[in-house]
Design a protein around this motif. Structure first.
Motif, PDB file in Angstrom:
ATOM      1  N   ARG A 163      15.587  63.616  84.877  1.00  0.00           N
ATOM      2  CA  ARG A 163      15.649  64.910  85.553  1.00  0.00           C
ATOM      3  C   ARG A 163      14.355  65.165  86.307  1.00  0.00           C
ATOM      4  NH1 ARG A 163      17.908  68.270  80.296  1.00  0.00           N
ATOM      5  NH2 ARG A 163      20.075  67.511  80.381  1.00  0.00           N
ATOM      6  N   PRO A 164      14.422  65.522  87.575  1.00  0.00           N
ATOM      7  CA  PRO A 164      13.196  65.821  88.320  1.00  0.00           C
ATOM      8  C   PRO A 164      12.351  66.913  87.692  1.00  0.00           C
ATOM      9  CG  PRO A 164      15.017  65.520  89.838  1.00  0.00           C
ATOM     10  CD  PRO A 164      15.611  65.520  88.454  1.00  0.00           C
ATOM     11  N   THR A 165      13.002  67.949  87.119  1.00  0.00           N
ATOM     12  CA  THR A 165      12.221  69.021  86.505  1.00  0.00           C
ATOM     13  C   THR A 165      11.465  68.518  85.284  1.00  0.00           C
ATOM     14  OG1 THR A 165      14.208  69.709  85.292  1.00  0.00           O
ATOM     15  CG2 THR A 165      13.674  70.915  87.309  1.00  0.00           C
ATOM     16  N   GLN A 166      12.055  67.590  84.537  1.00  0.00           N
ATOM     17  CA  GLN A 166      11.351  67.056  83.373  1.00  0.00           C
ATOM     18  C   GLN A 166      10.195  66.161  83.807  1.00  0.00           C
ATOM     19  OE1 GLN A 166      14.702  65.530  80.970  1.00  0.00           O
ATOM     20  NE2 GLN A 166      14.228  67.141  79.503  1.00  0.00           N
ATOM     21  N   TYR A 226      22.409  70.558  88.882  1.00  0.00           N
ATOM     22  CA  TYR A 226      21.812  71.258  90.023  1.00  0.00           C
ATOM     23  C   TYR A 226      20.534  72.000  89.616  1.00  0.00           C
ATOM     24  CZ  TYR A 226      25.846  70.387  93.047  1.00  0.00           C
ATOM     25  OH  TYR A 226      26.816  69.784  93.818  1.00  0.00           O
ATOM     26  N   THR A 227      20.489  72.446  88.357  1.00  0.00           N
ATOM     27  CA  THR A 227      19.290  73.113  87.872  1.00  0.00           C
ATOM     28  C   THR A 227      18.068  72.209  87.999  1.00  0.00           C
ATOM     29  OG1 THR A 227      20.695  74.209  86.223  1.00  0.00           O
ATOM     30  CG2 THR A 227      18.319  74.380  85.903  1.00  0.00           C
ATOM     31  N   TYR A 228      18.271  70.923  87.755  1.00  0.00           N
ATOM     32  CA  TYR A 228      17.166  69.974  87.735  1.00  0.00           C
ATOM     33  C   TYR A 228      16.894  69.339  89.101  1.00  0.00           C
ATOM     34  CZ  TYR A 228      18.751  70.409  82.920  1.00  0.00           C
ATOM     35  OH  TYR A 228      19.167  70.908  81.715  1.00  0.00           O
ATOM     36  N   TYR A 229      17.921  69.263  89.950  1.00  0.00           N
ATOM     37  CA  TYR A 229      17.781  68.528  91.208  1.00  0.00           C
ATOM     38  C   TYR A 229      17.596  69.406  92.436  1.00  0.00           C
ATOM     39  CZ  TYR A 229      18.655  63.975  89.172  1.00  0.00           C
ATOM     40  OH  TYR A 229      18.531  62.819  88.456  1.00  0.00           O
ATOM     41  N   VAL A 279       8.402  66.743  86.470  1.00  0.00           N
ATOM     42  CA  VAL A 279       7.365  67.717  86.836  1.00  0.00           C
ATOM     43  C   VAL A 279       6.674  68.245  85.578  1.00  0.00           C
ATOM     44  CG1 VAL A 279       6.963  70.008  87.820  1.00  0.00           C
ATOM     45  CG2 VAL A 279       8.443  68.388  89.010  1.00  0.00           C
ATOM     46  N   GLN A 280       7.474  68.589  84.556  1.00  0.00           N
ATOM     47  CA  GLN A 280       6.901  69.117  83.320  1.00  0.00           C
ATOM     48  C   GLN A 280       6.046  68.078  82.600  1.00  0.00           C
ATOM     49  OE1 GLN A 280      10.455  70.479  81.363  1.00  0.00           O
ATOM     50  NE2 GLN A 280      10.634  72.305  82.640  1.00  0.00           N
ATOM     51  N   LEU A 281       6.491  66.818  82.625  1.00  0.00           N
ATOM     52  CA  LEU A 281       5.717  65.745  82.011  1.00  0.00           C
ATOM     53  C   LEU A 281       4.371  65.595  82.714  1.00  0.00           C
ATOM     54  CD1 LEU A 281       5.813  63.501  79.839  1.00  0.00           C
ATOM     55  CD2 LEU A 281       6.870  62.011  81.561  1.00  0.00           C
ATOM     56  N   ASN A 282       4.392  65.684  84.036  1.00  0.00           N
ATOM     57  CA  ASN A 282       3.143  65.603  84.805  1.00  0.00           C
ATOM     58  C   ASN A 282       2.233  66.795  84.523  1.00  0.00           C
ATOM     59  OD1 ASN A 282       2.937  63.189  86.353  1.00  0.00           O
ATOM     60  ND2 ASN A 282       4.642  63.880  87.624  1.00  0.00           N
ATOM     61  N   THR A 283       2.809  67.984  84.491  1.00  0.00           N
ATOM     62  CA  THR A 283       2.011  69.187  84.246  1.00  0.00           C
ATOM     63  C   THR A 283       1.315  69.109  82.894  1.00  0.00           C
ATOM     64  OG1 THR A 283       3.491  70.552  85.597  1.00  0.00           O
ATOM     65  CG2 THR A 283       2.076  71.696  84.028  1.00  0.00           C
ATOM     66  N   ALA A 284       2.069  68.732  81.863  1.00  0.00           N
ATOM     67  CA  ALA A 284       1.504  68.672  80.510  1.00  0.00           C
ATOM     68  C   ALA A 284       0.453  67.573  80.399  1.00  0.00           C
ATOM     69  CB  ALA A 284       2.615  68.441  79.493  1.00  0.00           C
ATOM     70  N   ILE A 307       8.920  76.811  86.767  1.00  0.00           N
ATOM     71  CA  ILE A 307       9.587  75.698  86.099  1.00  0.00           C
ATOM     72  C   ILE A 307       8.669  74.486  85.920  1.00  0.00           C
ATOM     73  CG2 ILE A 307      10.567  74.384  88.044  1.00  0.00           C
ATOM     74  CD1 ILE A 307      13.266  74.478  86.507  1.00  0.00           C
ATOM     75  N   LYS A 308       7.537  74.484  86.595  1.00  0.00           N
ATOM     76  CA  LYS A 308       6.589  73.389  86.421  1.00  0.00           C
ATOM     77  C   LYS A 308       5.981  73.378  85.017  1.00  0.00           C
ATOM     78  CE  LYS A 308       5.175  73.356  91.301  1.00  0.00           C
ATOM     79  NZ  LYS A 308       4.045  73.601  92.240  1.00  0.00           N
ATOM     80  N   ASP A 309       5.956  74.540  84.378  1.00  0.00           N
ATOM     81  CA  ASP A 309       5.383  74.683  83.043  1.00  0.00           C
ATOM     82  C   ASP A 309       6.518  75.012  82.071  1.00  0.00           C
ATOM     83  OD1 ASP A 309       4.208  75.730  80.669  1.00  0.00           O
ATOM     84  OD2 ASP A 309       2.365  76.148  81.764  1.00  0.00           O
ATOM     85  N   GLU A 310       6.850  74.058  81.199  1.00  0.00           N
ATOM     86  CA  GLU A 310       7.987  74.217  80.298  1.00  0.00           C
ATOM     87  C   GLU A 310       7.844  75.448  79.418  1.00  0.00           C
ATOM     88  OE1 GLU A 310      10.616  71.391  77.262  1.00  0.00           O
ATOM     89  OE2 GLU A 310       8.596  70.789  77.875  1.00  0.00           O
TER      90      GLU A 310
END
Length: 542
Positions: free
Chosen positions: A319-322, A441-444, A324-329, A416-419
């Motif tokens: 998932r693209p959002t995950q 769609y939420t993630y993409y 992003v979250q992995l990168n942020t963390a 959404i960048k920060d879980e």
């Protein structure tokens, strides 16, 4: 037999009669007597959703909600989205997240159940009139304006503890037909994915990383130049080594051993799974993951290795959002760190999915207010409720474009960048009644085009066979017990195969594993699945 049931289920007229026209049965009368308070259907206001007027948090019915997943990201019915769901659906949930995988089973055995339950592991046991209210009887009793499709009802009924039971006790979420997926654009089904540290890869000189052999070569370079880093994180219990099983065509519990003949097999008994095991064992013998990783049982513990810069590859959901979250963390702990997704390799075989929905909500016979519960569930299954649960408020958090795809606000995209911040502010984690495509769609939606291209590469290799999920035996049946014993046996046996120190030990352990599966009854289960899948394909026109 499930086949007998399926032949009856797909008569749409029967389903319609159950929901709208039939006379109440004895069991319905029993439900009516127990379901307090009395129906208020006659006093419903025009323009309300399923008879529920918008309620403030103080006016809402309070119900307990048990989430049967230790990994669930939240245990708080708070934030903009849950609060709006309460306003629209009339219920505020007091959420309890499972402490371990056996907790709900013990509650079922004792009969001490909460009001509403969200589960995947105990679906078969809860599809039982002695434990839960049936949706169709509550819909009829309280005049709820909701009629699930015949296909969704039929899928739900295949889980009934009593095959002769004509009622349905849940509607499984996270499902779309293959036809709906074929029309979707810019979104990829949920799969296990290899994430790798792009910044480390670039420091290595950006070596080729297109194939599974390339991955091994890059991990050798990591091993040599970053000796304190685990090349492959095999600790995530949900996704452990599963991208490689998917790429070898053995990522699903059951697969077609021969699609032409329709022969279905427990994946572990197939040549595809053998090839996957050889690859996983090679990764171990190269020293790419420690045996201690295989003992990790909590996803957060494995993730800590990733976000603290201790591993080069982390297996997680695509998932693209995950990402992003992995990168942020990670970037909060490791300056300059950057993760990227490894696309599905060209040499990957057919990637098998078997999704007909994976979890459902149940209204227990202990529920304080079954009317409020079924009205809330009906609202959350409406298109408005599904979109609200995932995307927030239309016109505020998102707008739909000409293709029906949500386009999110700048505030949403930043949050959404920060879980943790996403859970605190919006909390779109209650995907209790949503569809897989809407979740996708939420993630993409709005994701970086290059990132989407990585996730989308070789998407044509992904095939969904919902019949392989629908055919699974009820857990309390003879075949269901064999299946449970197989799954229990594989946990210990796979560790032996993953960590075999030589080819000789690997082959010996593999033969012993196949012998054990035969002793448990895998061949009988394979034949059962083959027969059931053939019948289901005929009844569902898959």
């Amino acid at each position: 037999m499930k086949r007998k049931l399926l032949s009856l289920l797909l008569c749409a007229a029967c389903v319609g009669t159950l929901l709208t026209g039939c006379q109440m049965t004895d069991s319905t009368e029993g439900a009516s007597a127990a379901a307090e308070p009395e129906s208020t259907a006659e006093g419903e206001s025009a323009g309300t959703e399923n008879g529920v007027e918008e309620a403030s948090a103080g006016d809402a019915v309070k119900l307990d909600l048990y989430i049967d997943f230790t990994w669930y990201p939240t245990d708080s019915w708070s934030g903009i989205i849950p609060e709006t769901l309460t306003e629209k659906g009339g219920v505020a949930f007091d959420v309890t997240r499972s402490a371990d995988d056996s907790q709900l089973g013990l509650m079922i055995a004792s009969g001490d159940l909460p009001d509403v339950i969200f589960t995947s592991n105990e679906i078969d046991r809860l599809c039982d009139s002695g434990l839960c209210y049936s949706y169709d009887e509550l819909i009829e009793q309280y005049g709820v304006d909701w009629e699930p499709s015949a296909e969704r009802v039929a899928i739900a009924k295949t889980h009934n503890a009593n095959p002769e039971d004509a009622h349905f006790y849940t509607i499984l979420q996270n499902y779309n037909t293959n036809e709906e997926w074929a029309k979707a654009k810019g979104v990829v089904p949920s799969l296990s994915c290899v994430y790798y540290r792009k910044d480390i890869w670039e420091k290595l000189g950006s070596p080729e990383m297109e194939t599974m052999e390339d991955l091994i070569n890059v991990c050798k370079m990591v091993q040599e130049q970053y000796p304190d880093m685990i090349p492959v994180n095999a600790g995530n219990p949900t996704w452990r080594l599963s991208p490689f099983a998917c790429w070898y065509g053995a990522g699903n519990e059951f697969i077609y051993e021969d699609e032409t003949s329709g022969k279905v097999a427990f994946a572990d008994t197939t040549s595809q799974f053998y090839d996957y095991l050889k690859y996983a064992n090679r990764l171990y013998r190269e020293g790419f993951y420690p045996e201690e990783n295989l003992a990790i049982t909590n996803e957060d513990d494995a993730k800590q290795q990733a976000i603290n810069g201790k591993c080069f590859i982390y297996e997680w959901n695509s998932r693209p959002t995950q990402l992003v979250q992995l990168n942020t963390a990670t970037q909060a702990n490791v300056e300059g760190a950057e993760w990227a997704a490894m696309p599905i390799p060209d040499e990957a075989r057919t990637i098998v999915r078997a999704n007909a929905g994976w979890s459902g909500m149940f209204i227990s016979k202990k529920c304080k207010d079954p009317e409020a519960a079924i009205r809330m569930i009906a609202y959350m299954n409406s298109e408005e409720g599904q979109h609200l649960a995932l995307w927030g408020r239309e016109g505020i958090e998102y707008e739909l474009d000409e293709n029906g795809v949500p386009q999110f606000s700048d505030e949403w995209k930043e949050t959404i960048k920060d879980e943790d911040e996403m859970h605190k502010k919006y909390n779109n984690s209650f995907f209790l009644c949503t569809t897989e495509l809407d979740e996708g769609y939420t993630y993409y939606s709005g994701a970086d085009e290059e990132v989407v291209a990585d996730f989308s590469k070789n998407i044509d290799k992904i095939v969904n066979y919902p019949e392989l999920a629908i055919a699974l035996p009820v857990s309390t049946s003879d075949m269901g017990i064999i299946r449970a014993k197989l799954k229990e046996a594989r946990e210990a046996e796979l560790v032996k195969l993953y960590t075999a120190p030589s080819d000789e030990v690997f082959e010996s352990s593999y033969k012993e594993y196949m012998k054990l599966l035969d002793q448990i009854g895998v061949q009988e289960l394979n034949q059962y699945m083959t027969d059931e899948v053939a019948e289901i394909k005929k009844n569902f026109n898959f």
